[in-house]
Design a protein around this motif. Structure first.
Motif, short mmCIF file in Angstrom:
data_model
loop_
_atom_site.label_atom_id
_atom_site.label_comp_id
_atom_site.label_asym_id
_atom_site.label_seq_id
_atom_site.Cartn_x
_atom_site.Cartn_y
_atom_site.Cartn_z
N GLY A 113 7.78 -4.10 -4.49
CA GLY A 113 6.55 -4.81 -4.21
C GLY A 113 5.55 -4.66 -5.33
N VAL A 114 4.46 -5.42 -5.26
CA VAL A 114 3.45 -5.42 -6.31
C VAL A 114 2.74 -4.06 -6.34
N PRO A 115 2.05 -3.75 -7.45
CA PRO A 115 1.34 -2.48 -7.51
C PRO A 115 0.32 -2.37 -6.38
N GLY A 116 0.24 -1.22 -5.77
CA GLY A 116 -0.77 -1.00 -4.75
C GLY A 116 -0.41 -1.50 -3.37
N GLN A 272 9.89 -1.97 -8.97
CA GLN A 272 8.68 -2.71 -9.33
C GLN A 272 8.96 -4.21 -9.32
N VAL A 273 7.93 -5.00 -9.58
CA VAL A 273 8.14 -6.45 -9.62
C VAL A 273 7.95 -6.96 -11.03
N TYR A 303 4.97 -7.42 0.58
CA TYR A 303 4.10 -8.42 -0.03
C TYR A 303 2.84 -8.64 0.79
N TYR B 266 6.62 -14.61 -4.01
CA TYR B 266 8.07 -14.49 -4.12
C TYR B 266 8.71 -15.83 -3.77
N ALA B 296 0.19 -2.58 -14.56
CA ALA B 296 -0.43 -2.25 -13.29
C ALA B 296 0.43 -1.28 -12.48
N HIS B 297 1.75 -1.38 -12.63
CA HIS B 297 2.63 -0.44 -11.94
C HIS B 297 2.44 0.97 -12.48
N LYS B 318 -6.28 0.46 -6.08
CA LYS B 318 -4.96 1.06 -5.93
C LYS B 318 -5.15 2.56 -5.99
#
Lengths: 346, 371
Positions: A113-116, A272-273, A303, B266, B296-297, B318
């Motif tokens: 999934g996306v960060p956070g 990660q994405v 998501y 997606y 960002a990850h 985050k």
């Protein structure tokens, strides 16, 4: 079976073939000393070759029988076994429902999934939940947390562990009275003590650890879940040779799958994405490419859907694709219900 | 430990010699090959290769710790249990004590919102003596955009900690603890990072600030794919720097407007694509962080600074320990200050969007008040 398929060194194989021993049956009636003379190797080496060869031919012969193949299992037995194993709950009922009760042991599950969005949160939650005692419908196991990104927060693990024990005691109040005895056994510190944390700093270490896990787990039999957070990080940097990357990744996936089967534990890989260009537009997709996406048994994508976090089952051999909302609260992963407002931390 | 030399691992002599003879020197090289490739290269049987690989793996793989021992260690060894307090009460509470040691904390926001102000304040806090709640150490400030202002920093210090800064010589001492670097290119930056690695431990450095990360790359590349990979090495290097010296690292990131290339869905969501497209045309001032999803990850904590209808907000976008909270703030002569310590919780897309409405008015206002 041919000599070419024996797990012996290349030069020994070459010598065997050039001396005319191409099939296993040609080796079957030889004594070590004869073989040593004919193939021009030492006596001990010859004895070893024969040992390997006789092992190989035994495997070969049994292929003829149908039900008695080494290591095979009937589908009926597998069904039975599957039902025996409890699943690891995610603490979110909706998410458990679409997963068929939780994360399955003996399988590799990939979560991306996306960060956070809450990947690490889910990872920590599972590492805590696997320790719920059998009396409470858990596994009473231990957890291995492999941190490649440095995002594991021990403070957060403590919060989630405290909330988990709190929930257990609440449900217990309804069910029975002898809670005192159990309460003493479960303390947040016990949960943290049974969480083995590895910090991995390069892809070499990641591979080494994957190799070493088998030994580690056979020394710590209670481990019921292995979480890799994230499998991607080191493989996304400094790789020029994409073929090498794919090969290393698939080798690692195979080893993890074997671990899951042999020790009947759950393996959870966080991913990660990345952006992928398809059909004229950029779309989000999990990282590491198309060949990697074959490596996991189940794939769950987290998501944003409007204001809520959702989990979607992207791939699974046994579950239908579905999505369910969840939320990340101060207590950990929980049901997303608008009527049960979140408790603020402050 | 990836580059550990195989000959020093205590393997049986004969097999160690074979590894050396085939020019497989480090663990990295050995573990990048499959067992069958190794059998071919080394010309030995499967059993020997398996046991050699198992031995190498065991030595290379990092030791484990239980989470409990990890926590006890943090509490014992580290001041404030491993956090640098920001002195913004609400934010500190949300982050369990402040900016945590050992991880990357990122500040994202439009130009002029107060990122540099926040960094200056943090630098001061880290250099304060422990008796005043600081970390009593040096600070390395990598100033890429040449925005560091000593005058402004001393001003913040004077206004927020008059008891320290009015003492004779203290302003000089505090200022002397902050080392500013001005790399002008990515390669120069890389070089100084490597030097920093050595000096971090020698010089009691307690905070590393990089302002800003995005400026380094945007100067060198136009757009798109190379940007992500250009920072690949830096991402893991900075992360390991934070980890092993156990200091907080704060980096800032710019914003850019969202382009069509930025995916946010997606493939299984695509049927709803049309609705969202309409949505987006309404908010044409849509901003995203300049460094992409890969970056960002990598950050552990992301704080978004934004302005919405004339009011500035700092958001915890985050964080593994905090719910998504937003706090209104303004910039005063003593740096950033929160207007209320009870933040409000955000849901859904609000967490990550970066607003920039009615922002210009505030900049002008603050700009005047500073002069």
């Amino acid at each position: 079976m041919e000599v070419g398929r024996l797990p012996i060194s290349a030069s020994q194989r070459g010598k065997l073939i050039s001396a005319g021993y191409t099939t296993l049956s040609s080796l079957s009636s030889l004594s070590p000393s004869v073989l040593a003379r004919e193939v021009n190797v030492s006596d001990t080496e010859a004895a070893q070759i024969l040992k390997v060869a006789s092992h190989g031919s035994r495997l070969d012969g049994s292929e003829g029988g149908c039900a008695t193949i080494n290591g095979a299992q009937t589908a009926w037995d597998m069904l039975h076994e599957e039902e025996m194993f409890p699943r690891i709950t995610t603490s979110c009922v909706d998410l458990d429902n679409i997963l068929g009760g939780g994360i399955n042991c003996k399988e590799v599950t990939e979560i991306g999934g996306v960060p956070g969005i809450g990947k690490t949160q889910l990872g920590i939650q599972l590492a805590v939940n696997v320790q719920i005692p059998v009396d409470y419908g858990g596994l009473g196991g231990k957890a291995i947390y492999i941190d490649t990104e440095g995002s594991f927060m021990v403070e957060r693990a403590l919060q989630i562990a405290e909330a988990c024990i709190e929930d257990m005691s609440e449900s217990d109040g309804l069910l029975r009275k002898d809670f005192k005895a159990c309460q003493l056994k479960m303390h947040p510190n016990n949960i943290l003590e049974n969480l083995f944390y590895f910090r991995v700093c390069s892809y070499t270490e990641q591979i080494a650890l994957t190799n070493y896990l088998e030994k580690f787990i056979s020394e710590h039999k209670d481990v019921k879940i292995v979480i890799v957070d994230s499998v991607t990080f080191h493989f996304r940097q400094d790789f020029d040779d994409m073929a090498l990357r794919t090969r290393l990744l698939s080798g690692m996936a195979l080893k993890l799958m074997k671990l899951a089967k042999v020790f009947s534990l759950a393996v959870v890989l966080l991913n990660q994405v990345t952006n992928k260009y398809t059909e004229g537009s950029f779309q989000l997709t999990l990282a590491l490419g198309d060949s990697w996406s074959h490596s996991c048994t189940n794939r769950v994508i987290l998501y944003w859907n409007g204001n809520e976090r959702y989990a979607y089952i992207d791939k699974s051999p046994s579950l239908r694709s579905a999505s369910a909302p969840y939320s990340v609260t101060s207590k950990g992963i929980r049901n997303s219900a608008s009527n049960c407002k979140r408790i603020k931390m402050m | 430990m990836a580059n550990m030399v195989i000959s020093e691992m205590g393997l049986p002599k004969w097999i160690a010699n074979i590894f050396a003879a085939r020019n497989i020197i480090t663990a990295k090289e050995a573990l990048s090959l499959t067992e069958f490739e190794l059998m071919e290269f080394l010309d030995v049987g499967l059993a020997e290769v398996t046991s050699a690989v198992a031995h190498i793996s065991e030595i290379v793989c990092p030791p484990y710790q239980t989470a409990l021992s990890l926590m006890e260690q943090r509490v014992q060894n580290e001041h404030l249990a491993g956090h640098l307090p920001t002195r913004l009460k609400g934010l500190d509470e949300a982050l369990c004590g402040g900016i945590p040691f050992g991880v990357l904390t990122e500040l994202v926001g439009p130009a002029g919102i107060g990122k540099t102000q926040f960094c200056l304040k943090l630098s001061l806090l880290a250099s304060l003596p422990a008796s005043y709640g600081g970390l009593d150490g040096r600070v390395i400030y990598i100033d890429v955009e040449s925005k560091f202002s000593s005058r402004r920093m001393i001003e913040i210090g004077m206004k927020s900690f008059p008891e320290i800064f009015l003492k004779k010589g203290m302003a000089q001492e505090m200022g002397g603890r902050i080392l500013v670097l001005h790399p002008t290119s990515l390669s120069e930056f890389t070089e100084s990072l490597q030097q920093i690695k050595v000096s971090l431990l020698q010089h009691q450095v307690k905070l590393l600030v990089i302002d800003s990360m995005a400026a380094l790359v945007s100067g060198e590349y136009e757009q798109g794919a190379p940007r992500q990979h250009a920072l690949g090495w830096h991402v893991s290097f900075i992360k390991s720097l934070a980890e092993f010296s156990r200091i907080p690292i704060v980096v800032t990131n710019q914003v850019r407007s969202q382009s069509r290339d930025d995916a946010c869905q997606y493939s299984f969501q695509v049927q709803r694509w049309d609705d969202t497209k309409e949505d987006r045309t309404r908010y044409d001032s849509h901003l995203v962080a300049a460094l992409g999803v890969h970056w960002a990850h990598a950050v552990t904590i992301r704080l978004v600074l934004e302005s919405k209808s004339g009011q500035r907000f700092i958001k915890v976008a985050k964080s593994p320990i905090s719910p998504p909270l937003a706090f209104p703030f303004n910039i005063t002569s003593s740096g950033m200050s929160l207007l209320s310590d009870g933040g409000f919780e955000l849901t859904g897309p609000d967490i990550n969007t970066i607003h920039c409405q009615g922002h210009n008015d505030i900049i002008n206002f603050v700009g005047e008040s500073l002069q």
